[in-house]
Scaffold this active site. Structure first.
Site, PDB file in Angstrom:
ATOM      1  N   GLU A 168       8.652  40.895  43.622  1.00  0.00           N
ATOM      2  CA  GLU A 168       9.380  41.702  42.628  1.00  0.00           C
ATOM      3  C   GLU A 168      10.177  40.787  41.693  1.00  0.00           C
ATOM      4  O   GLU A 168      10.215  40.990  40.480  1.00  0.00           O
ATOM      5  CB  GLU A 168      10.314  42.676  43.343  1.00  0.00           C
ATOM      6  CG  GLU A 168      11.205  43.483  42.428  1.00  0.00           C
ATOM      7  CD  GLU A 168      12.626  43.623  42.957  1.00  0.00           C
ATOM      8  OE1 GLU A 168      13.570  43.297  42.210  1.00  0.00           O
ATOM      9  OE2 GLU A 168      12.787  44.047  44.118  1.00  0.00           O
ATOM     10  N   GLU A 221      12.272  31.549  43.349  1.00  0.00           N
ATOM     11  CA  GLU A 221      12.643  32.922  43.711  1.00  0.00           C
ATOM     12  C   GLU A 221      12.614  33.166  45.209  1.00  0.00           C
ATOM     13  O   GLU A 221      13.341  34.019  45.718  1.00  0.00           O
ATOM     14  CB  GLU A 221      11.720  33.918  42.991  1.00  0.00           C
ATOM     15  CG  GLU A 221      11.747  33.815  41.488  1.00  0.00           C
ATOM     16  CD  GLU A 221      13.130  34.086  40.908  1.00  0.00           C
ATOM     17  OE1 GLU A 221      13.851  34.945  41.459  1.00  0.00           O
ATOM     18  OE2 GLU A 221      13.482  33.426  39.904  1.00  0.00           O
TER      19      GLU A 221
END
Length: 823
Positions: free
Chosen positions: A64, A139
């Protein structure tokens, strides 16, 4: 219609006066809902994928984040950061659920809306992350080696985020509960990621997950608004045509029914803190799909049990004195199987079993004796009012519809049934009218006789944080020892490359790919909300003539700037006592049910803001607006009752109700103490603000570190010296609830307001001026005299909390209040 799509269903949904069409994209297999809403210019788009993980490495969550780090058409590091600089969006986010990932956006500007749609579609379908391992490192996770100590550490956005989550006692218990309730399906692992497991995620598995699940055949695409429906489909078709339909095994399986079980988990506490446990009793309610009527009825049942402070189960637990604050939240129905969870935090070890026994006893007794009729009427009216009103506030209506449809759509049920309610509501009302014991039956079937029950306990451990830190250090030291000098150098080099790329500016060519709005794309006409300022009997009256479907929205405000500075920390207790303590004419239960049966709700709050200037100067925050608000809404026929109930709360509330005050203060203390662990950045920001202005100081007293400390003192005072608290609360009411301080704001059709002028006049006449405000020094005047003594000192501070992450906040005033700015 469009040649690239097949119409699966076209429905007019009368509940919301919308035409909804469900398509299948012929080539790619994507399912698409297009809703035509001619009167709503707030356009909404969303694309969602079923993303069931099979481990706790956090792939859905990391993905995401990662897809938003550049894409094929928009090769910049952070396209949405660049896009937002020239966007009029009013919603842009991404959400990871245990079994799906959603990417919604909204904007009232058509060109901006399609810019957002383009960037989002390219991001999810063609992300840079699939060809650049550094995105996963940034991330997700990566190793770093400290140049001086040579120690190994793990860094990464999601890794650090989840370390914070796993420091929160509520989150620790919640995750353990979900995984123990669902050991055999995808909910048995953590889609957000367990910090112990995240570092085992490989780049190959990361890419494979995207390839498997981020395919149009596995997507649900949603459009809503007043834009051209054909243009939506054409834009989407440009992206979907890159893909061919394929079979994807992403179906979410039901968890089979289990026998009762228990689970316990430890959570960290400060060694100086009194060790108190958390306990919840939890059920998986259904093991096959629920009917629409059952879903509606279970929602009412949840309200009967926990919806208000006087609801049966909530009241029994709160008044038991076995704990400090309710946890669990009751019904959760956004996944394939509904769950019900309830318990207490702040429980002494010897009371843990008593909490479990009390919950079971209350539910069993209610399944036998049932609920009082006025309680059922209040809960049903509250639900029906909310459904018919469909007031989403500042939240886009289209987004509410999308989220309403998704729990059906994502599990291959009719998405439109997710927002229909008329037929199910009529069935439920008919059964209740016929005397069918609907809620007793539901209670027995889904809770009392349901063996799929879990008792979850969280046990405080003052040594856990240090043990976790040592375990992590030992693990990293062992990995460090196993690495060759070449591997260590590769980690150092890779970290340097990542840092260099993070700091590097995107090229002008890459930046030019991001679509922007020009001045010509922005409407020159300002949309104004109708506002008329007048007065009734010397009380300011503000009205807004807006279509409101026969509902009047009333905001009653009282200037509270005449209270003393010493009374500020007690204001949150005061406004809760107005609505939650009962009154001279009604006990707590009766008052709560009258509100539920006759209105759409009555709420108390504070409105604190700086006064707007007209000469382009920065607001002077030492001269703020300070208003206590009581806000309510009702249908036309109930407006007199609405104003009577608001007056009852303001003038006759039982400020001498020590029991209720202590319950409120215990709950507030527990909530604030938990928040420090999970929202340290917010507390740090509030703390900084208290160095510069009255508003900053005020917010620190009510919501900052100071309020956390004061919550302990005020609770102790309520338990040991109640008369001083009661005296203070009565003094605040006497000072604030006066006609001189009153202002009224009404929103609704002008005809509704005018036809109820006599009701408003009667309401105003019930207030007097028993204190001469002119003889009282206002807070601002005292502040100006004592400012240097009250502002927090301008120095660095640190606070220790039991958390695996640190929060660092640095800041100062950019522009002094009162300074003029160029426009």
């Amino acid at each position: 219609e469009h040649e690239s799509y097949k119409v699966l269903q076209s429905s007019f949904i009368q509940e919301y006066n919308i035409q909804a069409i469900l398509y299948s994209h012929i080539k790619s297999g994507a399912e698409v809902i297009s809703i035509i809403a001619p009167e709503d210019d707030n356009k909404v788009f969303g694309i969602s994928f079923r993303t069931p993980p099979d481990d706790s490495t956090g792939i859905p969550h990391i993905l995401e984040h990662s897809v938003l780090c550049g894409s094929r058409k928009y090769p910049v590091k952070e396209p949405f950061v660049d896009l937002l600089k020239g966007s009029l969006q009013n919603f842009l986010n991404a959400m990871t659920y245990p079994d799906r990932t959603c990417y919604p956006v909204a904007s009232t500007n058509t060109k901006d809306f399609y810019n957002l749609v383009n960037v989002y579609l390219d991001a999810v379908l063609h992300p840079r992350a699939m060809n650049d391992p550094l995105v996963l490192q940034q991330e997700g996770w990566h190793y770093e080696v400290d140049e001086e100590t040579k120690q190994l550490s793990i860094k990464g956005v999601v890794y650090n985020e989840m370390k914070g989550v796993y420091s929160s006692p509520d989150s620790i218990l919640g995750r353990a509960t979900q995984q123990a309730l669902f050991p055999d399906n995808t909910y048995g692992v953590d889609s957000g990621g367990d910090p112990d497991d995240i570092p085992t995620l490989t780049y190959d598995k990361f890419r494979e997950f995207h390839s498997n699940y981020y395919h149009p055949s596995n997507s649900r695409v949603f459009f809503y608004g007043n834009d051209d429906p054909k243009k939506r489909l054409e834009l989407l078709d440009e992206y979907l045509n890159d893909f061919t339909r394929k079979e994807i095994n992403s179906k979410i399986q039901f968890q089979p029914k289990l026998e009762p079980r228990q689970v316990s988990v430890k959570f960290p506490i400060d060694p100086t803190t009194e060790p108190k446990h958390m306990i919840s009793v939890n059920w998986v309610m259904n093991h096959e799909p629920l009917s629409m009527k059952e879903q509606l009825a279970i929602g009412v049942l949840d309200s009967l049990l926990l919806g208000t402070s006087t609801s049966e189960l909530r009241k029994e637990l709160t008044q038991s004195n076995l704990g400090e604050k309710l946890i669990g939240g009751g019904l959760s129905d956004e996944l394939i199987q509904a769950t019900f969870s309830i318990g207490l935090k702040g429980v002494k070890s010897e009371n843990v079993k008593k909490v479990e026994e009390l919950i079971i006893k209350v539910l069993t007794d209610l399944s036998i004796k049932g609920f009082e009729q006025d309680a059922i009427d209040a809960a049903l009216n509250t639900l029906e009012f909310r459904l018919r009103e469909f007031n989403t506030g500042g939240f886009p209506k289209g987004l509410s519809l999308m989220f309403g449809m998704m729990p059906n759509w994502i599990y291959d049920k009719d998405p439109f049934d997710g927002i229909r309610f008329e037929e199910a509501l009529a069935e439920l009302k008919a059964e209740l009218k016929a005397g069918v014991p609907v809620f007793q039956t539901l209670l027995k079937k889904y809770l009392v006789d349901n063996t799929h029950r879990l008792v979850a306990e969280a046990i405080p451990d003052p040594q856990l944080e240090s043990l976790k830190e040592q375990e992590e250090k030992d693990k990293l030291d062992a990995i460090r020892e196993s690495l060759t000098s070449q591997q260590i150098q590769e980690i150092i080099d890779s970290s340097e490359v990542l840092k260099e790329i993070q700091l590097r500016e995107d090229s002008p060519e890459a930046k030019a790919s991001i679509p922007h709005l020009s001045l010509q794309d922005i409407e020159k006409e300002i949309k104004e909300t109708p506002i008329v300022v007048s007065s009734i009997d010397d009380v300011p009256l503000i009205t807004h003539d807006l279509s409101s479907n026969g509902i009047l929205y009333a905001d009653i405000g009282f200037d509270f700037s005449t209270i003393s500075i010493e009374d500020i920390p007690y204001i949150p207790l005061f406004i809760r006592m107005l609505s939650d303590s009962g009154s001279k004419n009604y006990d707590e239960v009766t008052l709560s049910r009258k509100v539920g049966s006759n209105t759409g709700g009555i709420y108390t709050s504070l409105h604190v803001d700086s006064i707007r200037t007209d000469d382009n100067t920065i607001n002077k925050e030492d001269n703020p607006l300070l208003y206590l608000l009581i806000r309510g809404k009702s249908t036309v026929d109930k407006i007199p009752v609405l104003f009577d109930l608001m007056h009852e709360m303001l003038v006759n509330s039982n400020l001498d109700n020590q029991r209720r005050a202590i319950e409120i203060l215990r709950e507030s203390k527990a909530r604030k103490q938990s928040s420090v662990i999970t929202s340290g950045h917010s507390f740090g920001t509030t703390r900084l603000g208290a160095r510069f202005s009255f508003l900053g100081y005020f917010n620190e007293l009510l919501t900052g570190i100071t309020s956390v400390r004061e919550s302990v003192k005020i609770l102790d005072e309520a338990e040991t010296n109640w008369s001083s608290i009661q005296e203070r609360l009565e003094r605040i009411r006497k000072s604030v609830v006066q006609k001189k301080n009153l202002i009224i704001n009404l929103t609704g059709n002008d005809s509704i307001v005018k036809s109820n002028e006599s009701t408003i006049k009667k309401f105003i006449s019930l207030f007097t001026n028993h204190i001469d405000n002119n003889s009282i020094s206002k807070i601002q005047e005292i502040w100006k005299k004592e400012k240097t003594n009250l502002l927090l000192p301008n120095k660095n501070e640190g606070f220790v909390v039991p958390s695996q992450v640190n929060y660092v906040v640095q800041g100062g005033q950019l522009v002094p209040p009162g300074e003029k700015i160029n426009t």
